[in-house]
Design a protein around this motif. Structure first.
Motif, short mmCIF file in Angstrom:
data_model
loop_
_atom_site.label_atom_id
_atom_site.label_comp_id
_atom_site.label_asym_id
_atom_site.label_seq_id
_atom_site.Cartn_x
_atom_site.Cartn_y
_atom_site.Cartn_z
N ASP A 9 0.83 -1.21 0.00
CA ASP A 9 0.00 0.00 0.00
C ASP A 9 0.86 1.26 0.00
OD1 ASP A 9 -2.30 -1.50 -0.03
OD2 ASP A 9 -2.71 -1.29 2.12
N ASP A 10 1.94 1.26 0.79
CA ASP A 10 2.84 2.42 0.82
C ASP A 10 3.50 2.65 -0.54
OD1 ASP A 10 2.24 3.03 3.39
OD2 ASP A 10 4.19 2.49 4.25
N ILE A 11 4.05 1.58 -1.11
CA ILE A 11 4.74 1.70 -2.39
C ILE A 11 3.76 2.09 -3.49
CG2 ILE A 11 5.95 0.40 -4.19
CD1 ILE A 11 7.44 -1.08 -2.00
N ASN A 12 2.60 1.47 -3.51
CA ASN A 12 1.62 1.77 -4.55
C ASN A 12 1.14 3.21 -4.46
OD1 ASN A 12 0.16 0.82 -6.81
ND2 ASN A 12 -1.66 0.49 -5.56
N HIS A 13 0.98 3.71 -3.22
CA HIS A 13 0.57 5.10 -3.03
C HIS A 13 1.63 6.06 -3.56
CE1 HIS A 13 -1.20 8.66 -1.19
NE2 HIS A 13 -0.04 8.91 -0.61
N ASP A 14 2.89 5.82 -3.18
CA ASP A 14 3.98 6.68 -3.65
C ASP A 14 4.10 6.62 -5.17
OD1 ASP A 14 4.49 7.37 -1.06
OD2 ASP A 14 6.24 6.06 -0.83
N ARG A 15 3.94 5.43 -5.72
CA ARG A 15 4.04 5.24 -7.17
C ARG A 15 2.92 5.97 -7.90
NH1 ARG A 15 2.02 1.93 -10.84
NH2 ARG A 15 3.32 1.20 -12.57
N SER A 16 1.71 5.93 -7.36
CA SER A 16 0.58 6.62 -7.99
C SER A 16 0.79 8.13 -7.99
CB SER A 16 -0.72 6.28 -7.26
OG SER A 16 -1.04 4.91 -7.41
N ARG A 17 1.31 8.65 -6.88
CA ARG A 17 1.59 10.09 -6.84
C ARG A 17 2.67 10.47 -7.84
NH1 ARG A 17 2.70 12.20 -0.93
NH2 ARG A 17 2.85 14.13 -2.15
N LEU A 18 3.66 9.60 -8.00
CA LEU A 18 4.72 9.86 -8.97
C LEU A 18 4.16 9.87 -10.40
CD1 LEU A 18 7.73 10.18 -9.67
CD2 LEU A 18 7.89 7.68 -9.67
N ILE A 19 3.28 8.94 -10.71
CA ILE A 19 2.69 8.88 -12.05
C ILE A 19 1.85 10.13 -12.32
CG2 ILE A 19 0.92 7.68 -13.42
CD1 ILE A 19 2.07 5.05 -12.34
N GLU A 20 1.12 10.59 -11.32
CA GLU A 20 0.36 11.84 -11.48
C GLU A 20 1.30 13.01 -11.76
OE1 GLU A 20 -1.88 12.26 -7.92
OE2 GLU A 20 -3.21 10.57 -8.35
N GLY A 21 2.43 13.04 -11.06
CA GLY A 21 3.41 14.11 -11.29
C GLY A 21 4.00 14.05 -12.68
N ILE A 22 4.28 12.84 -13.17
CA ILE A 22 4.81 12.68 -14.52
C ILE A 22 3.80 13.20 -15.54
CG2 ILE A 22 5.45 10.99 -16.28
CD1 ILE A 22 6.69 9.30 -14.04
N SER A 23 2.53 12.91 -15.31
CA SER A 23 1.49 13.37 -16.23
C SER A 23 1.44 14.89 -16.29
CB SER A 23 0.13 12.81 -15.80
OG SER A 23 0.12 11.40 -15.88
N ARG A 24 1.51 15.53 -15.12
CA ARG A 24 1.52 17.00 -15.12
C ARG A 24 2.77 17.53 -15.81
NH1 ARG A 24 -0.22 16.02 -9.79
NH2 ARG A 24 1.88 16.41 -8.99
N TYR A 25 3.89 16.91 -15.57
CA TYR A 25 5.16 17.30 -16.18
C TYR A 25 5.06 17.21 -17.69
CZ TYR A 25 10.28 17.76 -16.16
OH TYR A 25 11.56 18.19 -16.31
N SER A 26 4.43 16.14 -18.17
CA SER A 26 4.30 15.93 -19.61
C SER A 26 3.50 17.05 -20.26
CB SER A 26 3.62 14.58 -19.88
OG SER A 26 3.40 14.41 -21.26
N LEU A 27 2.41 17.46 -19.63
CA LEU A 27 1.60 18.53 -20.20
C LEU A 27 2.38 19.84 -20.24
CD1 LEU A 27 -1.89 17.78 -18.62
CD2 LEU A 27 -1.17 17.44 -20.99
N HIS A 28 3.20 20.08 -19.22
CA HIS A 28 4.04 21.29 -19.24
C HIS A 28 5.03 21.22 -20.41
CE1 HIS A 28 2.31 22.73 -15.65
NE2 HIS A 28 2.96 21.96 -14.80
#
Length: 204
Positions: free
Chosen positions: A108-127
């Motif tokens: 659960d900890d790793i999956n949570h951190d990983r999901s937040r990272l993927i969201e950040g990558i998505s925002r980064y991509s749009l920028h």
């Protein structure tokens, strides 16, 4: 969101000369070569049923400390396996269900951190897509200026300077993404490796 297709077209144009972020832009929010997996599956990593229960009160403090340590990426897998083995030896009453609950907490900890990272990558991509569109617009402005009968060379020089600066920032960020894009995969591998370490003590 309606602007994304326009930005994607611009990004594709500018990427002819700027390092590419992805194999294709069918998903503009995912710039990585690695396949996007939003959520990991506990069942694919842990081979035993995980009960809807809590660890015994006498086990929980030590188990929580173990989980907090196992999720740290600075802790090598050799160290993690040793910690798992030590905890197992110190608590011979551990059951398969207890090990499953420990792994679920890690997962659960790793999956949570990983999901937040993927969201950040998505925002980064749009920028980055927006930056690519600006770069292409600047190129077109330079071409238009130089196509005039009497070009404004001062303006063209200023646009060239801005273009070089924007391209440099874009390229630096694209290089950073190479590492960032690997991180979700590394987290997935770590979760699986921890599952294997816990499974081994279960089977001993």
């Amino acid at each position: 969101m309606s602007q994304i297709p326009i930005l994607v077209v611009a990004a594709l144009a500018v990427l002819q000369t700027v390092p590419a972020l992805a194999k294709d832009f069918s998903d503009p929010t995912w710039p990585c070569i690695q396949r996007k997996v939003d959520q990991l599956s506990l069942g694919l990593m842990w081979p035993y049923p995980v009960p809807e229960a809590q660890l015994a009160p006498e086990l929980k403090p030590g188990a929580d400390e173990l989980v907090d340590t196992l999720v740290l990426r600075r802790v090598s897998m050799d160290e993690a396996e040793a910690l798992v083995a030590d905890f197992d030896r110190a608590n011979p009453e551990l059951t398969v269900e207890d090990h499953g609950l420990i792994f679920k907490a890690v997962f659960d900890d790793i999956n949570h951190d990983r999901s937040r990272l993927i969201e950040g990558i998505s925002r980064y991509s749009l920028h980055q897509i927006e930056a690519a569109a600006r770069i292409e617009a600047t190129r077109q402005a330079i071409d238009a200026e130089m196509a005039k009968d009497e070009p404004d060379y001062d303006r063209a020089d200023a646009l060239e300077e801005q273009l070089h600066w924007d391209e440099r920032i874009y390229q630096d960020r694209a290089q950073s993404l190479i590492y960032v894009c690997e991180t979700p995969v590394l987290l997935e591998k770590r979760a699986y490796a921890i599952a294997q370490a816990l499974s081994r003590v279960v089977n001993n």
